[in-house]
Design an enzyme around this catalytic site. Structure first.
Site, short mmCIF file in Angstrom:
data_model
loop_
_atom_site.label_atom_id
_atom_site.label_comp_id
_atom_site.label_asym_id
_atom_site.label_seq_id
_atom_site.Cartn_x
_atom_site.Cartn_y
_atom_site.Cartn_z
CE LYS A 53 32.60 -4.52 45.96
NZ LYS A 53 33.27 -5.45 46.85
CD GLN A 97 34.46 -8.72 45.87
OE1 GLN A 97 34.70 -7.54 46.14
NE2 GLN A 97 33.23 -9.21 45.91
CG ASP A 120 34.51 -5.64 53.05
OD1 ASP A 120 33.43 -5.18 52.67
OD2 ASP A 120 35.15 -6.50 52.42
N1 LIG Z 1 34.75 -8.41 50.80
C1 LIG Z 1 33.48 -8.56 50.41
N2 LIG Z 1 33.16 -9.55 49.57
C2 LIG Z 1 31.85 -9.70 49.18
C3 LIG Z 1 30.87 -8.78 49.61
C4 LIG Z 1 31.24 -7.75 50.51
O1 LIG Z 1 30.42 -6.94 50.98
N3 LIG Z 1 32.57 -7.67 50.88
N4 LIG Z 1 29.56 -8.88 49.15
C5 LIG Z 1 29.25 -9.76 48.06
C6 LIG Z 1 29.45 -9.22 46.69
N5 LIG Z 1 29.22 -7.78 46.48
C7 LIG Z 1 30.14 -6.92 46.91
O2 LIG Z 1 31.30 -7.16 47.06
C8 LIG Z 1 28.15 -7.34 45.64
C9 LIG Z 1 26.99 -8.05 45.50
C10 LIG Z 1 25.99 -7.63 44.61
C11 LIG Z 1 26.16 -6.49 43.86
C12 LIG Z 1 25.16 -6.01 42.87
O3 LIG Z 1 25.27 -4.90 42.39
N6 LIG Z 1 24.19 -6.84 42.47
C13 LIG Z 1 23.27 -6.49 41.41
C14 LIG Z 1 23.28 -7.60 40.37
C15 LIG Z 1 24.62 -7.74 39.71
C16 LIG Z 1 24.70 -8.95 38.78
O4 LIG Z 1 24.18 -8.86 37.70
O5 LIG Z 1 25.27 -9.94 39.19
C17 LIG Z 1 21.85 -6.36 41.95
O6 LIG Z 1 21.52 -7.03 42.95
O7 LIG Z 1 21.10 -5.60 41.38
C18 LIG Z 1 27.33 -5.78 44.00
C19 LIG Z 1 28.31 -6.20 44.87
C20 LIG Z 1 30.13 -11.02 48.13
N7 LIG Z 1 31.49 -10.70 48.37
#
Ligand SMILES: Nc1nc2c(c(=O)[nH]1)N[C@@H](CN(C=O)c1ccc(C(=O)N[C@@H](CCC(=O)O)C(=O)O)cc1)CN2
Length: 285
Positions: A53, A97, A120
């Site tokens: 982020k 988070q 969020d």
């Molecule tokens: N307050 C929040 N917490 C969490 C959220 C949310 O929306 N609000 N979502 C998830 C985690 N998340 C964002 O916070 C998130 C998940 C996945 C990715 C991402 O870029 N994934 C990549 C792989 C990354 C890796 O190597 O691990 C992909 O899918 O290509 C970004 C953010 C839980 N918590």
């Protein structure tokens, strides 16, 4: 049929270019979108997501502060920080988070965020607005899923949408947004019986459980659109909830993990920061 890959990275990059332009127009008026992420504890995945982020925000000219708090942080210490951020007029968005350590009730923290800064969209006020269709901010992942479908011109109206998982951050808001787009929506969860009976009827299948290979090819309708929100680290590899290799032979469209919904979650969050900044500064469309 071999499923076409829904390329979340490409869609996120395309949208980011527009966000960057919008941020520039804000900057011209002396406004810098600014959000804060509160990350409590040492969850390794959270650290990756928070860093992603931060990088994304920097690229777009959005200011962000990461509050990394120790795993021993008390609920009242976190609430104190939220109250301070709520009061700071320079900050447009605040988020906690997830997950937080077990001794802290995440609902208490989320509910303490001012709905106007709830980037969020997880406060009860914004969840209410989501279901009423009067939302001004959306949960990032659900919003990202809709953007992905829109980019590939997938019309959900009248389609059977089955969502596996009923979390507040993915399952429920995705159901609300698909319903808003006139899909017929079913939500399945850990108490649902005969999962496959429902998933086999899905024109659109969204899976957000956190269990690798939960969805196998025999559970998927031919030509279905399959959106995999799962993030499972298995033997050092990141994989979703869907048996991608087999299911892609049967689906018409499918998201990969990584590179599907994840990048859009981050991109959509940036769009929510911009939306809140616009609303708070009344800087037009
Ligand atoms: N307050 C929040 N917490 C969490 C959220 C949310 O929306 N609000 N979502 C998830 C985690 N998340 C964002 O916070 C998130 C998940 C996945 C990715 C991402 O870029 N994934 C990549 C792989 C990354 C890796 O190597 O691990 C992909 O899918 O290509 C970004 C953010 C839980 N918590």
């Amino acid at each position: 049929m071999v499923g076409k890959i829904l390329d979340g990275r490409a869609v996120a990059n395309k949208r980011a270019a527009k966000v960057k332009e919008t941020v520039k127009t804000f900057n011209d008026k002396g406004i810098i979108p600014h959000f804060c992420v509160i990350n409590i504890g040492d969850d390794p995945a959270s650290k990756i997501y928070v860093a992603t982020k931060k990088r994304r925000a920097e690229k777009l000219g959005i200011k962000q502060d990461i509050y990394q708090m120790s795993a021993e942080t008390t609920e009242s210490e976190a609430l104190e920080l939220i109250a301070k951020l709520n009061k700071n007029p320079d900050i447009n968005g605040v988020m906690v988070q997830l997950p937080v350590p077990k001794h802290i009730n995440s609902d208490h923290l989320i509910e303490a965020i001012s709905p106007e800064k709830d980037v969020d969209a997880l406060t009860s006020a914004n969840i209410g607005r989501l279901w009423q269709g009067t939302h001004f901010v959306l949960p990032a992942t659900a919003c990202g899923i809709i953007h992905l479908l829109e980019d590939y011109e997938i019309n959900v109206e009248g389609k059977n949408a089955v969502i596996v998982g009923r979390s507040n951050i993915v399952g429920k808001p995705t159901a609300a947004l698909l319903l808003e787009k006139n899909a017929s929506v079913t939500i399945l969860h850990s108490h649902s019986q005969n999962l496959a009976e429902f998933t086999r009827k899905a024109d659109i299948l969204v899976v957000a459980v956190g269990k690798a290979n939960l969805i196998t090819a025999d559970m998927v309708k031919p030509d279905a659109i399959v959106i995999d929100v799962g993030m499972n680290r298995v033997d050092g590899h990141l994989m979703g909830d869907v048996d991608f290799e087999k299911v892609k032979e049967k689906a018409s469209f499918i998201t990969p993990v990584p590179g599907g919904v994840g990048p859009l979650t981050v991109e959509s969050l940036m769009e929510q920061v911009v939306a809140l900044t616009r609303r708070q500064n009344d800087c037009g469309k």
